[in-house]
Design an enzyme around this catalytic site. Structure first.
Site, short mmCIF file in Angstrom:
data_model
loop_
_atom_site.label_atom_id
_atom_site.label_comp_id
_atom_site.label_asym_id
_atom_site.label_seq_id
_atom_site.Cartn_x
_atom_site.Cartn_y
_atom_site.Cartn_z
CD GLU A 282 -2.84 1.25 0.20
OE1 GLU A 282 -2.63 2.07 -0.73
OE2 GLU A 282 -3.81 0.48 0.23
CG ASP A 286 -1.05 4.97 -0.88
OD1 ASP A 286 -1.80 4.63 -1.80
OD2 ASP A 286 -1.32 4.74 0.32
CB SER A 475 -5.61 1.37 -2.16
OG SER A 475 -6.25 1.00 -0.97
#
Length: 556
Positions: A282, A286, A475
């Site tokens: 994640e 990002d 996400s």
């Protein structure tokens, strides 16, 4: 004369004593009917155990701050773009002197001293043994264990405060709010064959920065500057790897220096360990889709550790951290969230109001809407639709997911729906009413509807732990959308214009600047969920960004 003075002094003292909060005029402030599912009681908490408590005080003018937020965020307003200073926001948020004095006097009379822990002084902290807390709050603090994690917590099913203080205190924590953990579980990395830099022709199966540039008209970079900035939230020990970012840039952004990286900030004991074995899928996603998409815009990775007691996994702590800064990043993206039913209204309201503070100062807050369709942040068994949080907060922008090209369609996991905690804001009334007029009101609810917009969320290529692979989820969508806004901010600043700030009034006033997604749905709870149709829908919002149209709408 002396006797009269003495009599008046005694009357005054008696009046003051009667006005002071006492144990005999307590009123229940918060109560829950039962222990949350998954928690087991082990009986009374040890009497000598120290509790670190927070008291949230009532602000002196939160409605005034909300008005100010919409004044500076609504395109038709004469104050549009005139964002508030840190001090101006704090003037709205700070509790009145009467509130601060009343609460501190009560604590002091019980031998306690509290310290402010928020920029505006609306949150106080103090320590107290369990035995005294039980007496002070007419509580029954008990030791519980979360069976899923093994984590122990001391909580009570109800607590009381003096009746004279109920209008001064929002809530006391931790009391009735049991620990919650973000639903942003690490994504699954699916390996892909090593290839040369993907080109737009391959975007149906592999999404890269080049695909986004072609599909959304996003510029490859902006003139060298440092004014426009992006903050990337990091939680649950997700570590962003500089080595993986270098591999990503070397493969997919050869026009950028491979040494381009992100700055680091930490709080609550957060770290950012650099090791292939500690690579966070994640966190890598990002940072790679901010640094690698918003070319030339500085990025800061903000790592929140587990040493937090804000009642919501550090989500409030990171916002107070940013609120305290004189110049927070103008865009903040977060790819984590919760199921709304697990969040107490008091905690949810406190966090939502904190987002309002950042928005009033010109910060665009972007959140992934969730990956469970109508079943919540992650796919799960359910009988009623589950909204996600904080997407239900009206003071941020919720981002759903799409997939494919020519045309895009909604991703089936894209969470969307209607909050049961927050009322529907006026800026989206017309758009949501239009959707419900076509669909009907089954499963619709009456609260704040989400998501607001969307972006690509499947087959997104990243590097993690030295390996190239694809990931999926909203996400992916939030950092992509946030990067688009950061690039727009850079061009606005270069033209001498203010940054976008809180986006939603602008978005709902300009639906035509997005590519409408009209196919697909977000199934869950043994239903087909909501369908994506022309106009706004609770799957993809108004659709995906069109950078050229965005520029035109803001006068560039």
């Amino acid at each position: 004369m002396v006797a009269t003075s003495l009599f008046l002094s005694l009357v005054s003292a008696l009046t003051l004593a009667c006005a002071k909060p006492t144990a005999h005029n307590l009123r229940v402030h918060e109560r829950r009917e039962s222990v949350p599912e998954g928690f087991v009681s082990h009986g009374a908490a040890p009497a000598a155990t120290t509790l670190d408590l927070r008291i949230a005080l009532v602000s002196n003018n939160m409605p005034g701050l909300e008005k100010a937020l919409f004044d500076v965020s609504t395109p038709s307003s004469s104050l549009y773009g005139q964002h508030l200073s840190k001090e101006e926001v704090e003037a709205f948020v700070a509790p009145s002197s009467a509130t601060t004095d009343a609460v501190n006097e009560w604590l002091s009379s019980n031998g306690l001293t509290a310290s402010p822990i928020s920029p505006a002084g609306d949150m106080l902290a103090f320590s107290i043994p369990v035995s005294k807390a039980n007496q002070l709050f007419a509580a029954d603090f008990t030791l519980f264990t979360d069976q899923a994690t093994g984590e122990q917590a001391i909580r009570t099913l109800s607590y009381s405060v003096p009746a004279a203080l109920t209008s001064h205190i929002q809530f006391v924590h931790p009391t009735t709010a049991f620990p919650v953990h973000t639903g942003g579980a690490p994504l699954i990395l699916t390996p892909v064959p090593q290839t040369t830099n993907a080109v737009p022709a391959s975007c149906a199966t592999l999404v890269t920065p080049a695909c986004l540039e072609a599909q959304y008209g996003i510029p490859a970079s902006v003139p060298s500057q440092t004014a426009s900035q992006i903050g990337v939230s990091g939680f649950i020990q997700q570590f962003a790897q500089e080595a993986d970012l270098k591999s990503f840039l070397t493969t997919f952004r050869t026009d950028l220096s491979p040494t381009t990286t992100f700055a680091l900030q930490t709080l609550d004991g957060g770290t950012n360990t650099q090791s292939a074995a500690k690579a966070g899928i994640e966190a890598n996603l990002d940072t790679q889709y901010t640094v690698g998409v918003a070319g030339g815009v500085p990025v800061t990775f903000i790592s929140v550790g587990s040493s937090n007691t804000d009642g919501i996994d550090g989500f409030l702590d990171i916002i107070n951290f940013l609120i305290s800064e004189p110049s927070p990043p103008q865009v903040l993206t977060t790819s984590y969230g919760f199921n709304e039913p697990g969040i107490p209204l008091s905690i949810a309201t406190s966090l939502c109001n904190a987002y309002m503070q950042l928005g009033a100062r010109g910060v665009s807050i972007s959140f992934s809407s969730g990956d469970g369709g109508v079943s919540g942040s992650q796919s799960q068994s359910c009988t009623t639709f589950i909204p996600t949080f904080p997407s239900g907060c009206p003071f941020l922008t919720s981002v759903g997911a799409t997939t494919g090209i020519s045309p895009e369609t909604s991703a089936s996991f894209s969470s969307g729906g209607f909050s049961n905690l927050f009322a529907r804001p006026s800026y989206q009334s017309s758009a949501v009413s239009g959707y419900l007029a076509k669909l009907g009101t089954t499963n619709a609810g009456f609260g704040r509807a989400f998501p607001d917009v969307s972006a690509q969320g499947e087959n997104v290529v990243i590097f993690s732990g030295g390996q190239e692979g694809t990931v999926a989820g909203t996400s992916c969508s939030s950092p992509i959308f946030a990067s688009t806004i950061a690039l727009l901010n850079a061009e606005l600043l270069a033209a001498g214009k203010p940054v976008m700030g809180f986006l939603n009034p602008f978005i709902y006033a300009n639906p035509g600047i997005f590519t409408d997604i009209t196919t697909g749905s977000n199934p869950g709870c043994n239903t087909n969920g909501f369908p994506a149709i022309a106009g706004w829908d609770p799957v993809t919002g108004f659709g995906t960004p069109n950078f050229a149209a965005l520029k035109t709408a803001v006068g560039l």
